[in-house]
Design a protein around this motif. Structure first.
Motif, PDB file in Angstrom:
ATOM      1  N   ASN A 239       0.809  -1.222   0.000  1.00 36.58           N
ATOM      2  CA  ASN A 239       0.000   0.000   0.000  1.00 36.58           C
ATOM      3  C   ASN A 239       0.838   1.265   0.000  1.00 36.58           C
ATOM      4  OD1 ASN A 239      -2.695  -1.102  -0.042  1.00 36.58           O
ATOM      5  ND2 ASN A 239      -2.217  -1.911   1.985  1.00 36.58           N
ATOM      6  N   LYS A 240       2.093   1.154  -0.369  1.00 35.42           N
ATOM      7  CA  LYS A 240       3.006   2.289  -0.530  1.00 35.42           C
ATOM      8  C   LYS A 240       3.056   3.186   0.707  1.00 35.42           C
ATOM      9  CE  LYS A 240       2.845   2.197  -5.491  1.00 35.42           C
ATOM     10  NZ  LYS A 240       2.647   2.887  -6.731  1.00 35.42           N
ATOM     11  N   GLU A 241       3.438   2.570   1.823  1.00 34.89           N
ATOM     12  CA  GLU A 241       3.693   3.254   3.094  1.00 34.89           C
ATOM     13  C   GLU A 241       2.440   3.815   3.772  1.00 34.89           C
ATOM     14  OE1 GLU A 241       5.880   4.473   0.212  1.00 34.89           O
ATOM     15  OE2 GLU A 241       6.573   2.474   0.728  1.00 34.89           O
ATOM     16  N   LYS A 242       1.290   3.337   3.403  1.00 36.05           N
ATOM     17  CA  LYS A 242       0.049   3.735   4.083  1.00 36.05           C
ATOM     18  C   LYS A 242      -0.206   2.734   5.208  1.00 36.05           C
ATOM     19  CE  LYS A 242      -1.128   7.003   1.131  1.00 36.05           C
ATOM     20  NZ  LYS A 242       0.125   7.612   0.827  1.00 36.05           N
ATOM     21  N   ILE A 243      -0.302   3.242   6.421  1.00 35.68           N
ATOM     22  CA  ILE A 243      -0.526   2.368   7.571  1.00 35.68           C
ATOM     23  C   ILE A 243      -2.020   2.184   7.769  1.00 35.68           C
ATOM     24  CG2 ILE A 243      -0.238   2.096  10.060  1.00 35.68           C
ATOM     25  CD1 ILE A 243       2.309   3.802   9.809  1.00 35.68           C
ATOM     26  N   ASP A 244      -2.457   0.946   7.740  1.00 33.86           N
ATOM     27  CA  ASP A 244      -3.837   0.604   8.051  1.00 33.86           C
ATOM     28  C   ASP A 244      -3.964   0.657   9.571  1.00 33.86           C
ATOM     29  OD1 ASP A 244      -6.146  -0.850   8.817  1.00 33.86           O
ATOM     30  OD2 ASP A 244      -6.085  -2.037   6.981  1.00 33.86           O
ATOM     31  N   ALA A 245      -4.735   1.626  10.087  1.00 30.99           N
ATOM     32  CA  ALA A 245      -4.842   1.850  11.533  1.00 30.99           C
ATOM     33  C   ALA A 245      -5.346   0.615  12.272  1.00 30.99           C
ATOM     34  CB  ALA A 245      -5.750   3.049  11.812  1.00 30.99           C
ATOM     35  N   ASP A 246      -6.315  -0.076  11.693  1.00 31.39           N
ATOM     36  CA  ASP A 246      -6.842  -1.283  12.340  1.00 31.39           C
ATOM     37  C   ASP A 246      -5.784  -2.386  12.393  1.00 31.39           C
ATOM     38  OD1 ASP A 246      -9.318  -0.074  12.710  1.00 31.39           O
ATOM     39  OD2 ASP A 246     -10.103  -0.824  10.796  1.00 31.39           O
ATOM     40  N   PHE A 247      -5.043  -2.525  11.320  1.00 26.44           N
ATOM     41  CA  PHE A 247      -3.986  -3.534  11.263  1.00 26.44           C
ATOM     42  C   PHE A 247      -2.905  -3.212  12.300  1.00 26.44           C
ATOM     43  CE2 PHE A 247      -2.007  -6.432   7.773  1.00 26.44           C
ATOM     44  CZ  PHE A 247      -1.534  -7.304   8.736  1.00 26.44           C
ATOM     45  N   TYR A 248      -2.522  -1.942  12.387  1.00 28.90           N
ATOM     46  CA  TYR A 248      -1.495  -1.547  13.360  1.00 28.90           C
ATOM     47  C   TYR A 248      -1.985  -1.784  14.789  1.00 28.90           C
ATOM     48  CZ  TYR A 248       2.236   0.905  15.721  1.00 28.90           C
ATOM     49  OH  TYR A 248       3.295   1.201  16.548  1.00 28.90           O
ATOM     50  N   GLN A 249      -3.248  -1.481  15.045  1.00 27.39           N
ATOM     51  CA  GLN A 249      -3.804  -1.723  16.378  1.00 27.39           C
ATOM     52  C   GLN A 249      -3.779  -3.214  16.715  1.00 27.39           C
ATOM     53  OE1 GLN A 249      -4.560   0.618  18.733  1.00 27.39           O
ATOM     54  NE2 GLN A 249      -4.622  -1.209  20.010  1.00 27.39           N
ATOM     55  N   LYS A 250      -4.014  -4.034  15.712  1.00 26.38           N
ATOM     56  CA  LYS A 250      -3.937  -5.481  15.922  1.00 26.38           C
ATOM     57  C   LYS A 250      -2.508  -5.894  16.287  1.00 26.38           C
ATOM     58  CE  LYS A 250      -5.727  -9.746  14.129  1.00 26.38           C
ATOM     59  NZ  LYS A 250      -6.701 -10.333  13.274  1.00 26.38           N
ATOM     60  N   LEU A 251      -1.510  -5.238  15.671  1.00 26.71           N
ATOM     61  CA  LEU A 251      -0.111  -5.483  16.046  1.00 26.71           C
ATOM     62  C   LEU A 251       0.121  -5.155  17.514  1.00 26.71           C
ATOM     63  CD1 LEU A 251       2.343  -4.073  13.329  1.00 26.71           C
ATOM     64  CD2 LEU A 251       1.890  -6.443  13.857  1.00 26.71           C
ATOM     65  N   VAL A 252      -0.365  -3.984  17.933  1.00 23.72           N
ATOM     66  CA  VAL A 252      -0.211  -3.550  19.321  1.00 23.72           C
ATOM     67  C   VAL A 252      -0.892  -4.535  20.266  1.00 23.72           C
ATOM     68  CG1 VAL A 252      -0.804  -1.734  20.990  1.00 23.72           C
ATOM     69  CG2 VAL A 252       0.031  -1.111  18.706  1.00 23.72           C
ATOM     70  N   ASP A 253      -2.112  -4.939  19.919  1.00 25.01           N
ATOM     71  CA  ASP A 253      -2.853  -5.881  20.761  1.00 25.01           C
ATOM     72  C   ASP A 253      -2.178  -7.247  20.832  1.00 25.01           C
ATOM     73  OD1 ASP A 253      -4.721  -3.857  21.078  1.00 25.01           O
ATOM     74  OD2 ASP A 253      -6.137  -4.702  19.625  1.00 25.01           O
ATOM     75  N   THR A 254      -1.566  -7.670  19.746  1.00 27.35           N
ATOM     76  CA  THR A 254      -0.945  -8.989  19.687  1.00 27.35           C
ATOM     77  C   THR A 254       0.426  -9.018  20.359  1.00 27.35           C
ATOM     78  OG1 THR A 254      -2.091  -9.469  17.625  1.00 27.35           O
ATOM     79  CG2 THR A 254      -0.170 -10.835  18.125  1.00 27.35           C
ATOM     80  N   TYR A 255       1.254  -8.011  20.094  1.00 24.20           N
ATOM     81  CA  TYR A 255       2.624  -8.021  20.586  1.00 24.20           C
ATOM     82  C   TYR A 255       2.793  -7.143  21.827  1.00 24.20           C
ATOM     83  CZ  TYR A 255       3.625 -10.190  16.065  1.00 24.20           C
ATOM     84  OH  TYR A 255       3.646 -11.021  14.973  1.00 24.20           O
ATOM     85  N   ASP A 256       2.591  -5.905  21.741  1.00 23.60           N
ATOM     86  CA  ASP A 256       2.615  -4.806  22.706  1.00 23.60           C
ATOM     87  C   ASP A 256       3.097  -3.597  21.918  1.00 23.60           C
ATOM     88  OD1 ASP A 256       5.471  -4.383  22.890  1.00 23.60           O
ATOM     89  OD2 ASP A 256       5.634  -5.847  24.499  1.00 23.60           O
ATOM     90  N   ILE A 257       3.007  -2.422  22.508  1.00 19.96           N
ATOM     91  CA  ILE A 257       3.302  -1.201  21.743  1.00 19.96           C
ATOM     92  C   ILE A 257       4.774  -1.117  21.336  1.00 19.96           C
ATOM     93  CG2 ILE A 257       3.656   0.315  23.731  1.00 19.96           C
ATOM     94  CD1 ILE A 257       2.066   2.438  21.959  1.00 19.96           C
ATOM     95  N   ARG A 258       5.679  -1.575  22.206  1.00 16.82           N
ATOM     96  CA  ARG A 258       7.108  -1.513  21.855  1.00 16.82           C
ATOM     97  C   ARG A 258       7.437  -2.396  20.660  1.00 16.82           C
ATOM     98  NH1 ARG A 258      10.253  -1.660  27.511  1.00 16.82           N
ATOM     99  NH2 ARG A 258      10.042   0.533  27.991  1.00 16.82           N
ATOM    100  N   LYS A 259       6.952  -3.630  20.688  1.00 18.59           N
ATOM    101  CA  LYS A 259       7.262  -4.543  19.593  1.00 18.59           C
ATOM    102  C   LYS A 259       6.554  -4.110  18.312  1.00 18.59           C
ATOM    103  CE  LYS A 259       8.038  -9.412  18.718  1.00 18.59           C
ATOM    104  NZ  LYS A 259       8.035 -10.740  19.342  1.00 18.59           N
TER     105      LYS A 259
END
Length: 199
Positions: free
Chosen positions: A104-124
């Motif tokens: 997506n050419k450097e466009k961050i999907d906010a929902d996808f990023y939130q899923k990263l935070v929920d899965t790993y933690d904010i640092r990771k």
């Protein structure tokens, strides 16, 4: 992947990539021990982004690094062909996020990023984003140099132009260190956001 199918970065598209990569570089250095990223995971992310962008130089460099990190040649070939079957389950979301970011050419999907935070933690999650931003910058530089080499060999690639081929690598070499210097005073404030977060 032929040169016609590879991504063609533009200079003005690349300038914010440099700034984000500099910020990410400092973050990754600051929280190197606390971000939960290991060398294999970083290389899987870098190979996945490189596959999407099509940077031949980066694929060579990161294949060598991935081998030294302990990935098998089968794992590397799988990532460079776009397959994720051999990616460990605990890393698959991070690698998928990396591919999505590049696609997506450097466009961050906010929902996808939130899923990263929920899965790993904010640092990771921030470390994953940082690795993706770093490899995007180096992919742009590697692709620019690859296109320049072809142009100088009288095999110009349609859709690329000499100004981008020259200015993207040069701007990276000049602006990346300058951006690092500009972000240095910001580190104490930035790191405070992540200080009290537990693994």
């Amino acid at each position: 992947m032929s040169f016609k199918e590879k991504r063609k970065f533009r200079l003005f598209e690349h300038l914010p990539i440099i700034v984000r990569a500099a910020r990410s570089f400092l973050y990754l250095r600051l929280f190197k021990k606390k971000n939960g990223m290991n060398f294999k995971f970083k290389e899987r992310i870098m190979l996945a982004v490189t596959e999407v962008n099509g940077c031949q130089m980066c694929s060579y460099v990161h294949t060598k690094l991935a081998l030294s990190a302990g990935l098998s040649m089968d794992d590397i070939q799988e990532l460079l062909s776009g397959e994720l079957v051999g990616v460990p389950k605990e890393e698959s979301l991070g690698v998928l996020f990396a591919k999505d970011y590049a696609f997506n050419k450097e466009k961050i999907d906010a929902d996808f990023y939130q899923k990263l935070v929920d899965t790993y933690d904010i640092r990771k999650a921030r470390a994953i984003l940082g690795v993706v931003e770093m490899i995007t910058m180096t992919n742009a530089m590697g692709l620019g140099l690859g296109y320049l080499k072809r142009t100088l060999s009288f095999k110009h690639v349609k859709g690329s132009n000499i100004l981008n081929e020259v200015l993207i690598p040069l701007s990276t070499m000049v602006l990346f260190p300058l951006s690092l210097l500009l972000f240095l005073p910001y580190i104490p404030f930035y790191s405070a956001r992540f200080k009290n977060i537990k693994k």
